[in-house]
Structure formats: structure tokens, C-alpha cells
Design a protein around this motif. Structure first.
Motif, short mmCIF file in Angstrom:
data_model
loop_
_atom_site.label_atom_id
_atom_site.label_comp_id
_atom_site.label_asym_id
_atom_site.label_seq_id
_atom_site.Cartn_x
_atom_site.Cartn_y
_atom_site.Cartn_z
N PHE A 148 0.83 -1.19 0.00
CA PHE A 148 0.00 0.00 0.00
C PHE A 148 0.86 1.25 0.00
CE2 PHE A 148 -2.49 -3.41 1.73
CZ PHE A 148 -3.77 -3.21 1.23
N PRO A 149 0.31 2.40 -0.45
CA PRO A 149 1.09 3.64 -0.45
C PRO A 149 1.36 4.12 0.97
CG PRO A 149 -1.20 4.07 -1.07
CD PRO A 149 -1.03 2.57 -1.04
N ALA A 150 2.33 5.04 1.09
CA ALA A 150 2.70 5.55 2.40
C ALA A 150 1.53 6.20 3.11
CB ALA A 150 3.87 6.53 2.27
N SER A 151 0.78 7.03 2.38
CA SER A 151 -0.42 7.65 2.94
C SER A 151 -1.63 6.80 2.59
CB SER A 151 -0.61 9.06 2.38
OG SER A 151 -1.87 9.59 2.79
N MET A 152 -2.41 6.43 3.59
CA MET A 152 -3.56 5.56 3.38
C MET A 152 -4.86 6.34 3.19
SD MET A 152 -2.73 2.36 3.30
CE MET A 152 -4.29 1.56 3.64
N ASP A 153 -4.83 7.66 3.23
CA ASP A 153 -6.07 8.44 3.17
C ASP A 153 -6.86 8.16 1.91
OD1 ASP A 153 -5.41 9.53 5.59
OD2 ASP A 153 -4.64 11.41 4.77
N PHE A 154 -6.20 8.27 0.75
CA PHE A 154 -6.89 8.01 -0.51
C PHE A 154 -7.36 6.57 -0.59
CE2 PHE A 154 -7.11 6.65 -4.89
CZ PHE A 154 -7.83 7.67 -5.51
N GLN A 155 -6.51 5.64 -0.16
CA GLN A 155 -6.86 4.22 -0.21
C GLN A 155 -8.12 3.94 0.59
OE1 GLN A 155 -5.53 1.80 -1.95
NE2 GLN A 155 -6.79 0.17 -1.08
N LYS A 156 -8.23 4.55 1.78
CA LYS A 156 -9.40 4.33 2.62
C LYS A 156 -10.65 4.89 1.96
CE LYS A 156 -6.93 4.13 7.04
NZ LYS A 156 -6.70 4.80 8.34
N ARG A 157 -10.56 6.10 1.40
CA ARG A 157 -11.72 6.68 0.71
C ARG A 157 -12.13 5.83 -0.48
NH1 ARG A 157 -8.68 11.47 1.37
NH2 ARG A 157 -8.20 11.50 -0.87
N HIS A 158 -11.13 5.30 -1.18
CA HIS A 158 -11.42 4.47 -2.34
C HIS A 158 -12.14 3.19 -1.94
CE1 HIS A 158 -10.97 2.78 -6.31
NE2 HIS A 158 -10.23 1.78 -5.87
N PRO B 131 -1.28 19.11 -2.95
CA PRO B 131 0.14 18.85 -2.70
C PRO B 131 0.40 17.41 -2.27
CG PRO B 131 -0.85 19.98 -0.82
CD PRO B 131 -1.92 19.90 -1.88
N GLY B 132 1.53 16.90 -2.68
CA GLY B 132 1.99 15.62 -2.16
C GLY B 132 1.43 14.37 -2.80
N GLY B 133 0.57 14.49 -3.80
CA GLY B 133 -0.05 13.32 -4.39
C GLY B 133 0.54 12.95 -5.75
N VAL B 134 -0.09 11.96 -6.39
CA VAL B 134 0.39 11.51 -7.70
C VAL B 134 0.30 12.64 -8.72
CG1 VAL B 134 -0.03 9.90 -9.59
CG2 VAL B 134 -0.18 9.10 -7.24
N LEU C 283 3.32 14.03 -11.09
CA LEU C 283 3.29 14.01 -12.55
C LEU C 283 3.42 15.40 -13.15
CD1 LEU C 283 0.48 11.36 -13.16
CD2 LEU C 283 2.95 11.03 -13.30
N VAL C 284 2.81 16.39 -12.50
CA VAL C 284 2.82 17.75 -13.05
C VAL C 284 4.13 18.46 -12.74
CG1 VAL C 284 1.76 20.04 -12.91
CG2 VAL C 284 0.31 18.00 -13.06
N ALA C 285 4.55 18.45 -11.46
CA ALA C 285 5.64 19.29 -11.01
C ALA C 285 6.99 18.60 -10.90
CB ALA C 285 5.27 19.91 -9.66
N ARG C 286 7.01 17.27 -10.82
CA ARG C 286 8.28 16.59 -10.52
C ARG C 286 8.62 15.50 -11.53
NH1 ARG C 286 8.58 14.41 -4.78
NH2 ARG C 286 6.33 14.02 -4.87
N THR C 287 7.98 15.53 -12.68
CA THR C 287 8.26 14.55 -13.73
C THR C 287 8.82 15.29 -14.95
OG1 THR C 287 6.54 13.03 -12.99
CG2 THR C 287 7.25 12.83 -15.28
N ARG C 288 9.81 14.67 -15.59
CA ARG C 288 10.44 15.27 -16.76
C ARG C 288 10.60 14.22 -17.87
NH1 ARG C 288 9.07 18.75 -14.12
NH2 ARG C 288 10.20 20.55 -13.26
#
Length: 450
Positions: free
Chosen positions: A111-121, A280-283, A287-292
Motif C-alpha cells: 500500500f502507499p505511504a499515505s492511506m487516506d486516498f486508499q481508505k476513501r477508495h 500537494p503531495g499526491g500523484v 506528474l505535473v511538477a516533478r516529472t520530466r
């Protein structure tokens, strides 16, 4: 106490599958090698059976081995009653994961480090499951797709056994003394029905990769918090215009988000995604700010049924809000590639302001090139997209495709239905939530999460 090896008791001497004996603690550093070795052996045996069995279509397998009928409506009634004993689905899911990671801590790595999204899903999945249980064929189809998709997470049949045990514990802890065996069995039958479909989906997809690696070939910022990415999969990637795919960045292991494919299949095999940063801090930020260009992403299999028929018998209505333009663009690319049989296409393209029409050049090029395309641009900062569509005419004879943020899609679908467009003529990606139940059961369910 460091935990137990889940896989140690997966296959008992009687040949059946069992949950582990929780009384057998083992040192933490011995868990991973044994556990993954057994899972690898299990997968090898399953693949061998698959390869030695003559190929058959899913329909043929179903005809040869009919599944027992499942009275989902009866279980739905019992589960709806039991919801009155459960304070909220949020609490249930939190307890479930506490139990899962408490008894099998090494599963946490899936599972991802943060479980918030996973729980909502997972709350949304349970909502869908409970609300559609009276239509088991729909549930089976959706969870077959989920089973195919979940292979990318490393999920195996043994994990579902642990999940069932955790759910049982969470239900008892949440509901309290009034919890009954009848209620528990209804919940477990529901879960096992869904899991059986997921296992079928995984089995039927053995001949394709669980996920695809893809290199970013182009990364363009098209405005604050919005990027258009071109990616090139390392292996052939099958998809259709109008579908979506889960995307993961190496910056956030095990965190996946779904994005529409913004192109029809292309000869060079490249794919296009339009990503708006959600926070902030999500996928999306990764993809937008830290992918090249040159970075590598992972893709799940393409999914979704908002696709074109071979020869649409009706004129088409495309309603796309913000990055909902991505699947609309893919559909138009596919239509443009067809040489005959074109119907008129009306495209309503929503953006809050003219400055946020981030792909204006592509829209203009398609409008100029395709004589059967009519484009209406809507400033949603001034007028609701649903109302703009409603003002423009009678759409009851059209086939509609609606895409964009869930709230926008929901309002457009509701408006079109009110205008007389049958639900069977409206296609869109799945929306959060589930069909309403009635009375106090509906209140308990709808109030569980927002």
C-alpha cells in the motif's frame, strides 16, 4: 511480537486453503523471503495449469463450469439492516486496515505511504458493492475488471483471505453486541462473491503484464498546475479511445491514480495524458511538477466502456469539462481515422475562463479538419456546463459521452436525463458513490462518507 507468515499456512495438508495460525510468531526478518517464495511458487503452478489447458473464451469456460447462483438481493437487505449498527463506513474501513496490518504487518508494503486516498477508495468500493448487490451480473463484471487491474499491486489470492479475516474482525468491533451471525454471513458472502470475480479477472489476464513501464517522451506545462504528458510504453499497450488507465510515479511507490487516455491508438504506440494537479503531495503533483522527459512511469491496463461502437447509429454529443477534454480528444481522433459512416458530432467544451483552454490549438485543428464537427466553447465560470448544453437543442436522439470532474459529469448526466435522453444513450466513466437505497438504510449509507 513481530507477526506471522501469512503464506505459511496457505496450503494445508488437506489441499485446502487456510488462514495462518496467529499463534505462530516469527522473527520479522524471516517473513519476506518465505512469503514471496511461496507466492511465486503458487503463481508458477497457476501459470502452468493455464498453459496446459486448451485456450477457451470466458464464455466457454462459464458454459462448461456454471457458477452457483447468488441471491445478492437477499444479502443486500440483510446488509442494509446491519448498517444501522455501523457508525460509519469510514470507521469500519479504518478498523479493517488496523486489523490487517496488525496481524500481517508485511502486507503494509503493498500500500502507499499515505492511506487516506486508499481508505476513501475502499469506502466507495463498498458503497458500489452494497448498492448493486441486487444486480450480481453487474457486480461480477466490475470486479472481474478490478481483479485484472489489481495485479499491478501484487495482490494474490492469499491476500483476500487475510482481508476477509480483517473485515470480520472490523465488523464485530464496529457493530458491537447486537451483531448477529446472519449479518456477518451476508457480508462475507458478498465479499466472497466479489473476490471470486476478481480472481477470475486475474486468471483471464495471465497472458498480459500486470503493469507496463513507459518512458516520458514529452512533458509540457500548459498552465498553473496542468501538464500534458506523452509516454512510450516499453511493451505493446492495448487500449481504445475513451478508456482510462492507472498511472504510478516512482516518486510515490504503490500510489496509483486513474487518468483518461487523450489519444486513440497511434502507429508509434505513444500515449497521451492530461493531468491537473489536485493538491500537494499526491500523484498528480508528482506528474505535473516533478516529472520530466526521460523519466519512467508505470501503467495499469486500460479500462472503461465509454468507447465508440463500430458504426454509431446516432449523431454524437460530446460534453467535456476541463481535462475531460482528454477522452473527447481520443474519441474524435478515432472518428477522424474512419473513412466512412460519419455522423454529426457536437462538442461542448468547458473551461472556467478562456485562458484555461489549455489545448486550444488541437481543438481548432480538429474543428477545421472535420466538417461534421461542431464545437461550442463554454465559460463555466459564467454558466454551468449542463445548462449550456440544455439551451442548445434537443439531444434525445443522440448518443452522449460525458467527461470531466465527477461533480460536473454528474450534473450534466442528470440534466440530459431530465431532458429525455435515455440512460442507455449516455456513456461516462464510473462516478463515486452508488445507487440509492431506500428509507433509513439509505440515510445510513449515504451519510457514511462524503
Amino acid at each position: 511480537m513481530s507477526g506471522v507468515i501469512l503464506a505459511r499456512a496457505v496450503h494445508g495438508r488437506d489441499g485446502r486453503t487456510h488462514l495462518p495460525d496467529r499463534s505462530l510468531p516469527v522473527p520479522r526478518d524471516t517473513v519476506t523471503p518465505e512469503y514471496h517464495a511461496l507466492l511465486a511458487r503458487h503463481e508458477a503452478m497457476r501459470l502452468r495449469r493455464q498453459l496446459l489447458t486448451p485456450a477457451q473464451s470466458p464464455a466457454a469456460r462459464t458454459a462448461r463450469e456454471p457458477e452457483p447462483s447468488y441471491d445478492g438481493a437477499a444479502d443486500q437487505r440483510v446488509i442494509a439492516q446491519s448498517l444501522e449498527l455501523i457508525a460509519s463506513l469510514d470507521d469500519l474501513i479504518s478498523r479493517l486496515y488496523d486489523a490487517l496490518f496488525g496481524h500481517w504487518p508485511y502486507l503494509r508494503s503493498l500500500f502507499p505511504a499515505s492511506m487516506d486516498f486508499q481508505k476513501r477508495h475502499l469506502v466507495q468500493i463498498f458503497r458500489y458493492l452494497i448498492g448493486r448487490l441486487h444486480r450480481p451480473d453487474d457486480v461480477a463484471a466490475e470486479f472481474t475488471r478490478l481483479g485484472r487491474d489489481h495485479r499491478k499491486l501484487g495482490v494474490r489470492p492469499a491476500h483476500y483471505l487475510a482481508f476477509e479475516a480483517a473485515l470480520r474482525e472490523a465488523l464485530r468491533g464496529t457493530a458491537g453486541a447486537q451483531w448477529t451471525g446472519t449479518m456477518e454471513e451476508a457480508w462475507l458472502r458478498m465479499l466472497r462473491f466479489a473476490v471470486a470475480a476478481m480472481n477470475r479477472g486475474a486468471e483471464e489476464a495471465l497472458r498480459e503484464p500486470p503493469s507496463w513501464h513507459a518512458t516520458v517522451t514529452r512533458h509540457e506545462l500548459r498552465g498553473p498546475g496542468l501538464a500534458v504528458l506523452r509516454v512510450s510504453p516499453h511493451e505493446p499497450y492495448a487500449h481504445r479511445a475513451g478508456q482510462f488507465a492507472a498511472v504510478a510515479s516512482p516518486l510515490l511507490p504503490q500510489a496509483w491514480r486513474q487518468y483518461s487516455l487523450a489519444c486513440a491508438p497511434r502507429t508509434d504506440g505513444e500515449l497521451e495524458f492530461h493531468v491537473r494537479q489536485a493538491g500537494p503531495g499526491g500523484v498528480s503533483e508528482a506528474l505535473v511538477a516533478r516529472t520530466r522527459a526521460g523519466d519512467t512511469l508505470r501503467l495499469g491496463p486500460a479500462s472503461g466502456t465509454a468507447t465508440l461502437d463500430a458504426a454509431p447509429a446516432r449523431d454524437l454529443l460530446l460534453v467535456a469539462d476541463d481535462t475531460g477534454w482528454a477522452p473527447a480528444k481520443a474519441l474524435l481522433e478515432e472518428l477522424a481515422a474512419r473513412r466512412s459512416g460519419h455522423r454529426m458530432v457536437h462538442l461542448f467544451l468547458g473551461a472556467r475562463h478562456a485562458s484555461e483552454r489549455y489545448d486550444a490549438a488541437a481543438v481548432a485543428a480538429l474543428a477545421q479538419r472535420l466538417p461534421w464537427l461542431r464545437v461550442v466553447e463554454v465559460a463555466t465560470g459564467e454558466e454551468a456546463l449542463a445548462e449550456a448544453v440544455a439551451r442548445q437543442g434537443d439531444w434525445s436522439g443522440h448518443l452522449a459521452f460525458v467527461s470531466g470532474p465527477p461533480d460536473s459529469v454528474g450534473s450534466v448526466v442528470t440534466r440530459l436525463t431530465a431532458l429525455g435522453l435515455p440512460a442507455g444513450q449516455i456513456r461516462h466513466d464510473p462516478l463515486p458513490g452508488l445507487p440509492a437505497l431506500t428509507g433509513r438504510r439509505a440515510e445510513a449509507l449515504e451519510g457514511a462518507d462524503t
